[in-house]
Scaffold this motif. Structure first.
Motif, PDB file in Angstrom:
ATOM      1  N   PRO A  67      19.188 -32.746  -8.942  1.00  0.00           N
ATOM      2  CA  PRO A  67      18.972 -33.202  -7.563  1.00  0.00           C
ATOM      3  C   PRO A  67      19.649 -34.545  -7.307  1.00  0.00           C
ATOM      4  O   PRO A  67      19.668 -35.413  -8.173  1.00  0.00           O
ATOM      5  N   THR A  68      20.202 -34.689  -6.122  1.00  0.00           N
ATOM      6  CA  THR A  68      20.860 -35.947  -5.765  1.00  0.00           C
ATOM      7  C   THR A  68      19.946 -36.851  -4.950  1.00  0.00           C
ATOM      8  O   THR A  68      20.234 -38.026  -4.803  1.00  0.00           O
ATOM      9  N   ASP A  69      18.868 -36.320  -4.406  1.00  0.00           N
ATOM     10  CA  ASP A  69      17.891 -37.123  -3.675  1.00  0.00           C
ATOM     11  C   ASP A  69      16.715 -37.379  -4.595  1.00  0.00           C
ATOM     12  O   ASP A  69      15.961 -36.464  -4.923  1.00  0.00           O
ATOM     13  N   ILE A  70      16.591 -38.640  -5.035  1.00  0.00           N
ATOM     14  CA  ILE A  70      15.539 -38.965  -5.995  1.00  0.00           C
ATOM     15  C   ILE A  70      14.770 -40.211  -5.533  1.00  0.00           C
ATOM     16  O   ILE A  70      15.319 -41.065  -4.846  1.00  0.00           O
ATOM     17  N   PRO A  71      13.502 -40.312  -5.917  1.00  0.00           N
ATOM     18  CA  PRO A  71      12.726 -41.494  -5.535  1.00  0.00           C
ATOM     19  C   PRO A  71      13.019 -42.688  -6.446  1.00  0.00           C
ATOM     20  O   PRO A  71      13.135 -42.542  -7.656  1.00  0.00           O
ATOM     21  N   ILE A  92      12.403 -50.931   7.602  1.00  0.00           N
ATOM     22  CA  ILE A  92      13.310 -51.655   6.698  1.00  0.00           C
ATOM     23  C   ILE A  92      13.727 -50.743   5.540  1.00  0.00           C
ATOM     24  O   ILE A  92      14.910 -50.636   5.212  1.00  0.00           O
ATOM     25  N   ALA A  93      12.766 -50.071   4.929  1.00  0.00           N
ATOM     26  CA  ALA A  93      13.061 -49.200   3.789  1.00  0.00           C
ATOM     27  C   ALA A  93      13.937 -48.024   4.189  1.00  0.00           C
ATOM     28  O   ALA A  93      14.726 -47.524   3.383  1.00  0.00           O
ATOM     29  N   SER A  94      13.835 -47.572   5.433  1.00  0.00           N
ATOM     30  CA  SER A  94      14.633 -46.417   5.868  1.00  0.00           C
ATOM     31  C   SER A  94      16.124 -46.735   5.904  1.00  0.00           C
ATOM     32  O   SER A  94      16.954 -45.819   5.956  1.00  0.00           O
ATOM     33  N   ALA A  95      16.493 -48.005   5.822  1.00  0.00           N
ATOM     34  CA  ALA A  95      17.914 -48.363   5.734  1.00  0.00           C
ATOM     35  C   ALA A  95      18.482 -48.007   4.368  1.00  0.00           C
ATOM     36  O   ALA A  95      19.697 -47.958   4.187  1.00  0.00           O
ATOM     37  N   THR A  96      17.620 -47.761   3.376  1.00  0.00           N
ATOM     38  CA  THR A  96      18.083 -47.378   2.037  1.00  0.00           C
ATOM     39  C   THR A  96      17.869 -45.901   1.758  1.00  0.00           C
ATOM     40  O   THR A  96      18.519 -45.329   0.896  1.00  0.00           O
ATOM     41  N   GLY A  97      16.919 -45.277   2.453  1.00  0.00           N
ATOM     42  CA  GLY A  97      16.593 -43.870   2.221  1.00  0.00           C
ATOM     43  C   GLY A  97      15.360 -43.471   3.016  1.00  0.00           C
ATOM     44  O   GLY A  97      15.081 -44.045   4.064  1.00  0.00           O
ATOM     45  N   ILE A  98      14.608 -42.526   2.474  1.00  0.00           N
ATOM     46  CA  ILE A  98      13.411 -42.029   3.152  1.00  0.00           C
ATOM     47  C   ILE A  98      12.183 -42.665   2.505  1.00  0.00           C
ATOM     48  O   ILE A  98      11.896 -42.401   1.335  1.00  0.00           O
ATOM     49  N   PRO A  99      11.453 -43.513   3.254  1.00  0.00           N
ATOM     50  CA  PRO A  99      10.265 -44.148   2.683  1.00  0.00           C
ATOM     51  C   PRO A  99       9.220 -43.107   2.285  1.00  0.00           C
ATOM     52  O   PRO A  99       8.970 -42.157   3.031  1.00  0.00           O
ATOM     53  N   MET A 100       8.627 -43.301   1.093  1.00  0.00           N
ATOM     54  CA  MET A 100       7.611 -42.366   0.617  1.00  0.00           C
ATOM     55  C   MET A 100       6.252 -43.036   0.482  1.00  0.00           C
ATOM     56  O   MET A 100       5.268 -42.555   1.033  1.00  0.00           O
ATOM     57  N   TYR A 101       6.186 -44.123  -0.286  1.00  0.00           N
ATOM     58  CA  TYR A 101       4.933 -44.822  -0.540  1.00  0.00           C
ATOM     59  C   TYR A 101       5.163 -46.317  -0.564  1.00  0.00           C
ATOM     60  O   TYR A 101       6.239 -46.785  -0.942  1.00  0.00           O
ATOM     61  N   VAL A 102       4.112 -47.047  -0.211  1.00  0.00           N
ATOM     62  CA  VAL A 102       4.101 -48.499  -0.350  1.00  0.00           C
ATOM     63  C   VAL A 102       3.357 -48.810  -1.634  1.00  0.00           C
ATOM     64  O   VAL A 102       2.321 -48.200  -1.917  1.00  0.00           O
ATOM     65  N   SER A 113       5.243 -62.262  -2.848  1.00  0.00           N
ATOM     66  CA  SER A 113       6.586 -62.768  -3.148  1.00  0.00           C
ATOM     67  C   SER A 113       7.647 -61.697  -2.872  1.00  0.00           C
ATOM     68  O   SER A 113       8.798 -62.029  -2.642  1.00  0.00           O
ATOM     69  N   TYR A 114       7.252 -60.444  -2.886  1.00  0.00           N
ATOM     70  CA  TYR A 114       8.142 -59.350  -2.503  1.00  0.00           C
ATOM     71  C   TYR A 114       7.302 -58.139  -2.106  1.00  0.00           C
ATOM     72  O   TYR A 114       6.173 -57.971  -2.546  1.00  0.00           O
ATOM     73  N   ALA A 115       7.887 -57.321  -1.247  1.00  0.00           N
ATOM     74  CA  ALA A 115       7.274 -56.047  -0.882  1.00  0.00           C
ATOM     75  C   ALA A 115       7.919 -54.972  -1.754  1.00  0.00           C
ATOM     76  O   ALA A 115       9.097 -55.058  -2.098  1.00  0.00           O
ATOM     77  N   ARG A 116       7.149 -53.955  -2.111  1.00  0.00           N
ATOM     78  CA  ARG A 116       7.663 -52.898  -2.993  1.00  0.00           C
ATOM     79  C   ARG A 116       7.354 -51.542  -2.370  1.00  0.00           C
ATOM     80  O   ARG A 116       6.230 -51.290  -1.934  1.00  0.00           O
ATOM     81  N   MET A 117       8.385 -50.675  -2.328  1.00  0.00           N
ATOM     82  CA  MET A 117       8.224 -49.344  -1.743  1.00  0.00           C
ATOM     83  C   MET A 117       8.973 -48.314  -2.579  1.00  0.00           C
ATOM     84  O   MET A 117      10.010 -48.610  -3.160  1.00  0.00           O
ATOM     85  N   LEU A 118       8.424 -47.111  -2.575  1.00  0.00           N
ATOM     86  CA  LEU A 118       9.110 -45.981  -3.183  1.00  0.00           C
ATOM     87  C   LEU A 118       9.898 -45.288  -2.078  1.00  0.00           C
ATOM     88  O   LEU A 118       9.342 -44.924  -1.038  1.00  0.00           O
ATOM     89  N   VAL A 119      11.205 -45.154  -2.299  1.00  0.00           N
ATOM     90  CA  VAL A 119      12.103 -44.605  -1.296  1.00  0.00           C
ATOM     91  C   VAL A 119      12.932 -43.498  -1.925  1.00  0.00           C
ATOM     92  O   VAL A 119      13.444 -43.663  -3.035  1.00  0.00           O
TER      93      VAL A 119
END
Length: 171
Positions: A67-71, A92-102, A113-119
């Motif tokens: 698969p080429t679409d990976i989290p 913001i995360a959608s600029a890199t891909g499809i947001p999945m989870y925070v 100090s930073y926000a973290r998301m699974l995209v």
């Protein structure tokens, strides 16, 4: 893999593990909550190699090439506090891909100090190191993006795991 799951994912109830001859493992969790706990606390590695976890979909095809679409987990360092709402984070995360989870610390604003998301990203496309953001007050700024793991993609072989050597590209 069974040993890894039993040792590393002790916070979830017993899960069923199935191996497919194409190299995939299917993990059947006891609940959706268990699955989300595991997806939201990664990334995971075995021998410094990433384990790619994706929720199962009805159209998953074992015969399809890798698969080429990976989290992938992304970090948004020093994100302005007025951008920490779920809608702002998602945009913001959608600029890199499809947001999945925070990430849990991001959702609860425990660590700011930073926000973290699974995209979910398409690894055949370049992953940006920064994205343009319009904050809720209308200010425009460049937000840095870092990745817990940035997969190498070979355009020639069309596989993840290595990149086409610069010397070979010149030939």
């Amino acid at each position: 893999m069974r040993r890894y799951v039993d040792l590393k994912w002790i916070k979830i109830a017993n899960s069923d593990l199935f191996m497919h001859e194409e190299g995939y493992f299917i993990i059947k969790f006891q609940s959706i909550d268990d699955m989300q706990k595991i997806l939201c606390t990664g990334p995971y590695t075995i021998n410094n190699r990433p384990i790619i976890l994706k929720p199962w979909t009805a159209d998953f095809d074992f015969d399809k090439e890798f698969p080429t679409d990976i989290p992938i987990w992304i970090k948004l360092p020093k994100l302005l506090m007025n951008c920490w709402g779920i809608n702002s984070l998602s945009r913001i995360a959608s600029a890199t891909g499809i947001p999945m989870y925070v990430g849990e610390c991001t959702a609860k604003q425990i660590r700011v100090s930073y926000a973290r998301m699974l995209v979910e990203v398409n690894v055949t496309k370049p992953l940006p190191d920064q994205v343009e953001v319009n904050d809720p007050s209308g200010r425009v700024f460049q937000q840095a993006v870092s990745y817990d793991w940035k997969p190498m993609f070979c355009e020639k072989c069309q596989v993840i795991g290595h990149e086409l050597s610069k010397d070979i590209e010149k030939e």
